[in-house]
Every structure is written in structure tokens, then in C-alpha cells.
Write a protein that holds these residues in place. Structure first.
Motif, PDB file in Angstrom:
ATOM      1  N   MET A  73      39.977  53.143  38.188  1.00 45.70           N
ATOM      2  CA  MET A  73      39.968  52.284  37.001  1.00 45.70           C
ATOM      3  C   MET A  73      39.627  50.847  37.385  1.00 45.70           C
ATOM      4  N   LEU A  74      38.819  50.237  36.552  1.00 54.91           N
ATOM      5  CA  LEU A  74      38.447  48.848  36.797  1.00 54.91           C
ATOM      6  C   LEU A  74      39.570  47.912  36.378  1.00 54.91           C
ATOM      7  N   ASP A  75      39.618  46.764  37.036  1.00 57.91           N
ATOM      8  CA  ASP A  75      40.599  45.757  36.662  1.00 57.91           C
ATOM      9  C   ASP A  75      40.313  45.295  35.230  1.00 57.91           C
ATOM     10  N   PRO A  76      41.306  45.353  34.328  1.00 56.71           N
ATOM     11  CA  PRO A  76      41.070  44.977  32.929  1.00 56.71           C
ATOM     12  C   PRO A  76      40.525  43.572  32.755  1.00 56.71           C
ATOM     13  N   ALA A  77      40.989  42.642  33.577  1.00 63.35           N
ATOM     14  CA  ALA A  77      40.504  41.267  33.472  1.00 63.35           C
ATOM     15  C   ALA A  77      39.023  41.179  33.832  1.00 63.35           C
ATOM     16  N   ALA A  78      38.635  41.862  34.913  1.00 62.29           N
ATOM     17  CA  ALA A  78      37.232  41.855  35.332  1.00 62.29           C
ATOM     18  C   ALA A  78      36.351  42.535  34.291  1.00 62.29           C
ATOM     19  N   LEU A  79      36.868  43.612  33.721  1.00 56.66           N
ATOM     20  CA  LEU A  79      36.119  44.344  32.696  1.00 56.66           C
ATOM     21  C   LEU A  79      35.934  43.481  31.446  1.00 56.66           C
ATOM     22  N   LEU A 132      25.678  40.716  37.602  1.00 56.62           N
ATOM     23  CA  LEU A 132      26.701  41.772  37.601  1.00 56.62           C
ATOM     24  C   LEU A 132      27.511  41.840  38.894  1.00 56.62           C
ATOM     25  N   PRO A 133      26.884  41.777  40.088  1.00 55.44           N
ATOM     26  CA  PRO A 133      27.675  41.846  41.330  1.00 55.44           C
ATOM     27  C   PRO A 133      28.701  40.728  41.461  1.00 55.44           C
ATOM     28  N   ASN A 134      28.512  39.624  40.735  1.00 55.16           N
ATOM     29  CA  ASN A 134      29.476  38.530  40.770  1.00 55.16           C
ATOM     30  C   ASN A 134      30.628  38.739  39.790  1.00 55.16           C
ATOM     31  N   LEU A 135      30.482  39.722  38.908  1.00 60.45           N
ATOM     32  CA  LEU A 135      31.514  40.002  37.906  1.00 60.45           C
ATOM     33  C   LEU A 135      32.349  41.229  38.265  1.00 60.45           C
ATOM     34  N   ILE A 136      31.706  42.219  38.865  1.00 61.06           N
ATOM     35  CA  ILE A 136      32.358  43.482  39.209  1.00 61.06           C
ATOM     36  C   ILE A 136      32.136  43.775  40.685  1.00 61.06           C
TER      37      ILE A 136
END
Length: 205
Positions: A1-7, A135-139
Motif C-alpha cells: 500500500m502506498l503512503d496516503p500522504a504521498a498518494l 512522478l519519481p519525485n512524488l512517489i
């Protein structure tokens, strides 16, 4: 699961990027105005799924590879430009917008409309930059599991559906207010001009 804040940050960044009028949005709005909502849905789906292709490249670490095969995407880009110019020509040369929409609905299948939207996204520099650079800087793509990718894909399509849905509804309502032959002819030529301008924008980037 992805971090909710990052998502959430990713969803917000994608929303802003998608909502800012660019080649894809301009082409979609012009198409809705020129052909109606129903005949534009396949086009919108193609645009949205093009984002998933770039998301897949980024998630698989193929951003550099995609840049290495820039010639392929350049060909796709100009195929999309040619398609837009064709649409612009059709709209400029029609005397009755309602008739051309009805006639083209039978000639232009859903797949052709879908591929037109897909080619625009695959050749859109704005989309390329977002997924390969931003995108690579966000996720953290290095820790992206298959389940996380599905989660990211769902969020991506949900955001794009909300943005494109807004533009489609807005353009559809504007189109319904113009019913006279003269207004429809002016609308068709205005849409043709917007689409041609979109094609030039994509071609020169």
C-alpha cells in the motif's frame, strides 16, 4: 500500500496538471463542441489510458528506455497531429454540423476515436514530463509493488475522469445552447481552429 500522504500529493499534482488546459484538454473540448458528448467518450478514454502507458513506463523504470526510443514516440506524436488536422479540416469544410456528426458517427468507429485520443497523450510532451520527471519525485517508484501500481492506476484514472468529465459536461452544455445553422457553422469552424492550433502546439514541442 502506498503512503496516503504521498498518494494525496500525487493526486493533487495530477489534478492540477490535467486541469490546466493543454493539447489533450483543448482537443477534447473542441471535439465535444463539434461532435457531441457521446461521440467524444472514446476519445476521452484514449487520452486517459495514454496516461497509464506513461505511468507503466515510469513504474517499470523504463523512462530512460522510452527516451531512447524517442523516434517511436515521435512517430506517434505526428500521427496524433495528423489526426487532429483531419478533424479540423472536417469541421471547417462542413456546412451542417449536425449532419456531419451523424454521418461520421457511423464511419468513425469507437476504436478510431479511441486511438486518436491515445496517440495524442503518447505524443504529448506535457504528459511525458509529468510521468518521467515529476512522478519519481512524488512517489518512491523503487518500492512500488504490483498492488501499489494498481492503486496508483486507479487514483490516476479517477482524477482524470473527474477532470475530463467536468470539461465534457461544460462543453456539452455550451453546445446545446447553439442550435441555429449559422451558430452551428461558426461553432464547427471555431472548433476546427482550436483543434488545428492544438495540432500545431503538439508538433512544435
Amino acid at each position: 500500500m502506498l503512503d496516503p500522504a504521498a498518494l494525496a500529493v500525487y493526486a493533487g499534482a495530477l489534478f492540477v496538471a490535467a486541469a490546466l488546459p493543454g493539447p489533450g484538454v483543448a482537443a477534447l473540448v473542441a471535439r465535444v463542441l463539434g461532435r457531441g458528448v457521446r461521440e467524444s467518450l472514446g476519445f476521452a478514454v484514449g487520452i486517459a489510458l495514454g496516461d497509464l502507458v506513461w505511468l507503466g513506463f515510469a513504474a517499470a523504470g523504463l523512462a530512460v528506455l522510452a527516451q531512447s526510443f524517442s523516434g517511436v514516440f515521435l512517430a506517434i506524436k505526428y500521427a496524433g497531429v495528423a489526426y487532429l488536422l483531419y478533424l479540423a479540416w472536417k469541421l471547417w469544410t462542413t456546412a451542417n454540423l449536425a449532419q456531419v456528426v451523424e454521418r461520421d458517427a457511423s464511419r468513425e468507429g469507437g476504436w478510431r476515436s479511441f486511438l486518436g485520443g491515445l496517440s495524442i497523450t503518447l505524443g504529448n510532451p506535457k504528459v511525458m514530463v509529468f510521468y518521467t520527471a515529476l512522478l519519481p519525485n512524488l512517489i518512491d517508484l523503487g518500492r512500488l509493488s504490483p498492488a501499489s501500481f494498481v492503486e496508483l492506476a486507479i487514483v490516476t484514472e479517477a482524477v482524470l475522469a473527474s477532470v475530463f468529465g467536468f470539461y465534457i459536461v461544460l462543453a456539452g452544455r455550451a453546445r446545446s445552447l447553439l442550435t441555429s445553422p449559422r451558430a452551428m457553422r461558426l461553432l464547427a469552424r471555431s472548433c476546427g481552429t482550436i483543434i488545428a492550433g492544438t495540432a500545431v502546439t503538439i508538433a512544435t514541442r
